[in-house]
Design a protein around this motif. Structure first.
Motif, mmCIF file in Angstrom:
data_model
loop_
_atom_site.group_PDB
_atom_site.id
_atom_site.type_symbol
_atom_site.label_atom_id
_atom_site.label_comp_id
_atom_site.label_asym_id
_atom_site.label_seq_id
_atom_site.Cartn_x
_atom_site.Cartn_y
_atom_site.Cartn_z
ATOM 1 N N MET A 194 25.773 63.999 42.932
ATOM 2 C CA MET A 194 26.273 62.877 42.149
ATOM 3 C C MET A 194 27.202 61.972 42.951
ATOM 4 O O MET A 194 27.687 60.962 42.451
ATOM 5 C CB MET A 194 27.002 63.387 40.906
ATOM 6 C CG MET A 194 26.107 64.101 39.915
ATOM 7 S SD MET A 194 24.812 63.021 39.254
ATOM 8 C CE MET A 194 25.780 61.886 38.269
ATOM 9 N N GLY A 195 27.446 62.336 44.204
ATOM 10 C CA GLY A 195 28.344 61.526 45.011
ATOM 11 C C GLY A 195 29.788 61.751 44.606
ATOM 12 O O GLY A 195 30.099 62.489 43.673
ATOM 13 N N GLY A 196 30.666 61.146 45.311
ATOM 14 C CA GLY A 196 32.089 61.269 45.016
ATOM 15 C C GLY A 196 32.802 60.014 45.450
ATOM 16 O O GLY A 196 32.176 58.970 45.680
ATOM 17 N N SER A 197 34.099 60.102 45.570
ATOM 18 C CA SER A 197 34.870 58.934 45.948
ATOM 19 C C SER A 197 34.393 58.405 47.300
ATOM 20 O O SER A 197 34.263 59.147 48.262
ATOM 21 C CB SER A 197 36.352 59.287 46.014
ATOM 22 O OG SER A 197 37.111 58.155 46.346
ATOM 23 N N GLY A 198 34.119 57.127 47.342
ATOM 24 C CA GLY A 198 33.665 56.511 48.576
ATOM 25 C C GLY A 198 32.165 56.523 48.760
ATOM 26 O O GLY A 198 31.637 55.844 49.635
ATOM 27 N N GLN A 199 31.447 57.291 47.941
ATOM 28 C CA GLN A 199 29.991 57.322 48.006
ATOM 29 C C GLN A 199 29.431 56.531 46.833
ATOM 30 O O GLN A 199 29.972 56.586 45.733
ATOM 31 C CB GLN A 199 29.483 58.768 47.938
ATOM 32 C CG GLN A 199 29.959 59.659 49.071
ATOM 33 C CD GLN A 199 29.500 61.092 48.868
ATOM 34 O OE1 GLN A 199 30.065 61.846 48.078
ATOM 35 N NE2 GLN A 199 28.451 61.459 49.590
ATOM 36 N N PRO A 200 28.342 55.805 47.046
ATOM 37 C CA PRO A 200 27.773 55.035 45.941
ATOM 38 C C PRO A 200 27.420 55.922 44.765
ATOM 39 O O PRO A 200 26.895 57.012 44.927
ATOM 40 C CB PRO A 200 26.509 54.423 46.569
ATOM 41 C CG PRO A 200 26.779 54.399 48.040
ATOM 42 C CD PRO A 200 27.607 55.631 48.307
ATOM 43 N N GLY A 201 27.745 55.481 43.568
ATOM 44 C CA GLY A 201 27.437 56.267 42.384
ATOM 45 C C GLY A 201 28.540 56.184 41.358
ATOM 46 O O GLY A 201 29.557 55.483 41.544
ATOM 47 N N ALA A 202 28.369 56.932 40.284
ATOM 48 C CA ALA A 202 29.275 56.839 39.146
ATOM 49 C C ALA A 202 30.709 57.232 39.473
ATOM 50 O O ALA A 202 31.639 56.841 38.762
ATOM 51 C CB ALA A 202 28.745 57.712 38.005
ATOM 52 N N PHE A 203 30.912 58.007 40.547
ATOM 53 C CA PHE A 203 32.251 58.524 40.850
ATOM 54 C C PHE A 203 32.812 57.936 42.144
ATOM 55 O O PHE A 203 33.718 58.494 42.746
ATOM 56 C CB PHE A 203 32.213 60.050 40.896
ATOM 57 C CG PHE A 203 31.679 60.640 39.617
ATOM 58 C CD1 PHE A 203 32.472 60.721 38.484
ATOM 59 C CD2 PHE A 203 30.360 61.060 39.534
ATOM 60 C CE1 PHE A 203 31.975 61.218 37.294
ATOM 61 C CE2 PHE A 203 29.856 61.575 38.343
ATOM 62 C CZ PHE A 203 30.664 61.647 37.221
ATOM 63 N N SER A 204 32.293 56.786 42.538
ATOM 64 C CA SER A 204 32.717 56.189 43.799
ATOM 65 C C SER A 204 34.172 55.731 43.785
ATOM 66 O O SER A 204 34.797 55.599 44.841
ATOM 67 C CB SER A 204 31.816 55.005 44.152
ATOM 68 O OG SER A 204 32.009 53.935 43.235
ATOM 69 N N LEU A 205 34.731 55.482 42.587
ATOM 70 C CA LEU A 205 36.118 55.032 42.468
ATOM 71 C C LEU A 205 37.002 56.106 41.845
ATOM 72 O O LEU A 205 38.025 55.810 41.239
ATOM 73 C CB LEU A 205 36.174 53.750 41.634
ATOM 74 C CG LEU A 205 35.394 52.564 42.204
ATOM 75 C CD1 LEU A 205 35.484 51.367 41.263
ATOM 76 C CD2 LEU A 205 35.894 52.179 43.594
ATOM 77 N N ALA A 206 36.613 57.365 42.020
ATOM 78 C CA ALA A 206 37.349 58.463 41.390
ATOM 79 C C ALA A 206 38.699 58.732 42.036
ATOM 80 O O ALA A 206 39.569 59.356 41.421
ATOM 81 C CB ALA A 206 36.502 59.747 41.426
ATOM 82 N N ASP A 207 38.905 58.279 43.259
ATOM 83 C CA ASP A 207 40.163 58.492 43.975
ATOM 84 C C ASP A 207 41.079 57.289 43.752
ATOM 85 O O ASP A 207 40.794 56.190 44.233
ATOM 86 C CB ASP A 207 39.882 58.676 45.466
ATOM 87 C CG ASP A 207 41.146 58.901 46.285
ATOM 88 O OD1 ASP A 207 42.258 58.933 45.694
ATOM 89 O OD2 ASP A 207 41.032 59.042 47.522
#
Length: 298
Positions: A194-207
Motif C-alpha cells: 500500500m506504500g507509505g510516506s513518500g511513496q505514491p498512494g493513499a498514505f504518501s502524506l502519512a508523515d
C-alpha cells in the motif's frame, strides 16, 4: 473580503507540460475506478462524511471567498464549500470525467449555482495567479506523482495570505478500517504494497514532518498538522460490506489471483470479522487522518 465574486476563476490558456507520472491515475479515474465511485457514490460519501466538518472548520470559508477544491470527486465538499461561500464561488478540479459529470449533475439538482468544475491535474493545471482565497481537499492530495510541483502550483493559485486546508490519511497501521480488512483476508491472498510516506498512494502524506517540509518548500507558512479520528460507516451489515469490498478493483484483482477456494475463504473470513463490528446503525470502523492547514505569505 467585501467583494462579491460571482464567476469562477478560469484556467489561463497558457501551455503547460503534462505530468506523465499522472497518466496511470488519470486512466484509473476515467475508467473502472471512476465508474465504481459514481455507482457507489452515496456509500463513499458516507465513509468520508465525518471528516467534512473538520475540513470546513479549518478552512474558515468566508461568505465572499473564492475557493479551490482539489480532487473534488463528485463534488460533495465543493457544494458544502459553496454553501459557506454564498456570495463567492467554488471551483472543483479532478482528473475523473465520470465523477465531474456526477458533480455537475448533483450541483444542478441541488440548486447550487456558485460552483464550476474543471478536469485537471493540480500538479500542472494552469490556475490563474492569486485567484483564490482558500484551497481545500478532503483526502485528495495523497496521489500526486510530484507533490512539490503540486503544492507549488496550488500556492501560486492562492492570493497573498490565502489559506490551505486539507485532510490526508495517517499511516495504515492506525486506520482500523484497513487493518480489519487486511487482517481478515491476509491468510488467503497476497496483500499488495500500500506504500507509505513518500511513496505514491493513499498514505504518501502519512508523515507529518514530510507534510511540513513539502508545504514549506512550496512557500507556505503557519503550517499546522493535527490528528483527526472519526468512525467511517462502511455499510448496513457484514453481507452488504463484503459485497461492496469484493467489487473494489484492488480486491477483485487479489481474489482473481488466488485459488477459488482461497478467494471463498477470504470473503468468508472478512464476513465473520465484520459481523463482530455490527452496531445499531450498521458497521463503522475507526479512521485516522491528519488535518493540515497553512497560509501563503502576505
Amino acid at each position: 473580503m467585501t467583494e462579491d465574486h460571482t464567476t469562477a476563476p478560469r484556467a489561463e490558456p497558457r501551455q503547460h507540460a503534462p505530468a506523465a507520472a499522472s497518466a496511470e491515475q488519470a486512466q484509473a479515474w476515467n475508467g473502472d475506478d471512476g465508474r465504481h465511485w459514481v455507482r457507489h457514490r452515496e456509500r463513499y460519501e458516507a465513509m468520508q462524511r465525518n471528516f467534512t466538518p473538520h475540513l470546513l472548520r479549518a478552512a474558515a470559508i468566508g461568505t465572499a471567498d473564492r475557493v479551490l477544491d482539489i480532487g473534488c470527486g463528485a463534488g460533495a465538499t465543493t457544494r458544502a464549500a459553496a454553501r459557506d461561500a454564498g456570495r463567492g464561488h467554488v471551483l472543483g478540479v479532478d482528473l475523473s470525467k465520470p465523477l465531474l459529470a456526477e458533480a455537475r449533475r448533483l450541483a444542478l439538482e441541488e440548486g447550487v449555482g456558485n460552483v464550476a468544475f474543471e478536469e485537471g491535474d493540480a500538479q500542472v493545471h494552469p490556475f490563474p495567479d492569486a485567484a483564490f482565497d482558500v484551497a481545500i481537499s478532503r483526502n485528495g492530495m495523497m496521489f500526486f506523482a510530484d507533490p512539490p510541483a503540486a503544492f507549488t502550483n496550488i500556492a501560486r493559485a492562492l492570493r497573498p495570505g490565502g489559506r490551505l486546508a486539507f485532510s490526508c490519511w495517517q499511516e495504515a497501521a492506525v486506520n482500523e478500517w484497513l487493518v480489519t480488512l487486511w487482517t481478515a483476508i491476509a491468510p488467503y491472498v497476497e496483500l499488495p504494497d500500500m506504500g507509505g510516506s513518500g511513496q505514491p498512494g493513499a498514505f504518501s502524506l502519512a508523515d507529518p514532518e514530510r507534510v511540513r517540509q513539502l508545504l514549506g518548500g512550496a512557500g507556505f507558512t503557519d503550517i499546522a498538522v493535527e490528528p483527526v479520528a472519526e468512525p467511517i460507516h462502511l455499510g448496513d451489515d457484514a453481507e452488504d460490506v463484503v459485497e461492496f469490498v469484493a467489487s473494489l478493483g484492488l480486491i477483485r484483482d487479489l481474489l482473481a489471483q488466488a485459488t477459488e477456494e482461497n478467494a471463498r475463504q477470504a470473503l468468508a473470513a472478512l464476513h465473520t470479522e465484520l459481523a463482530g463490528h455490527q452496531g445499531p446503525d450498521g458497521i463503522a470502523l475507526g479512521a485516522a487522518a491528519w488535518l493540515v492547514t497553512a497560509r501563503t505569505p502576505e
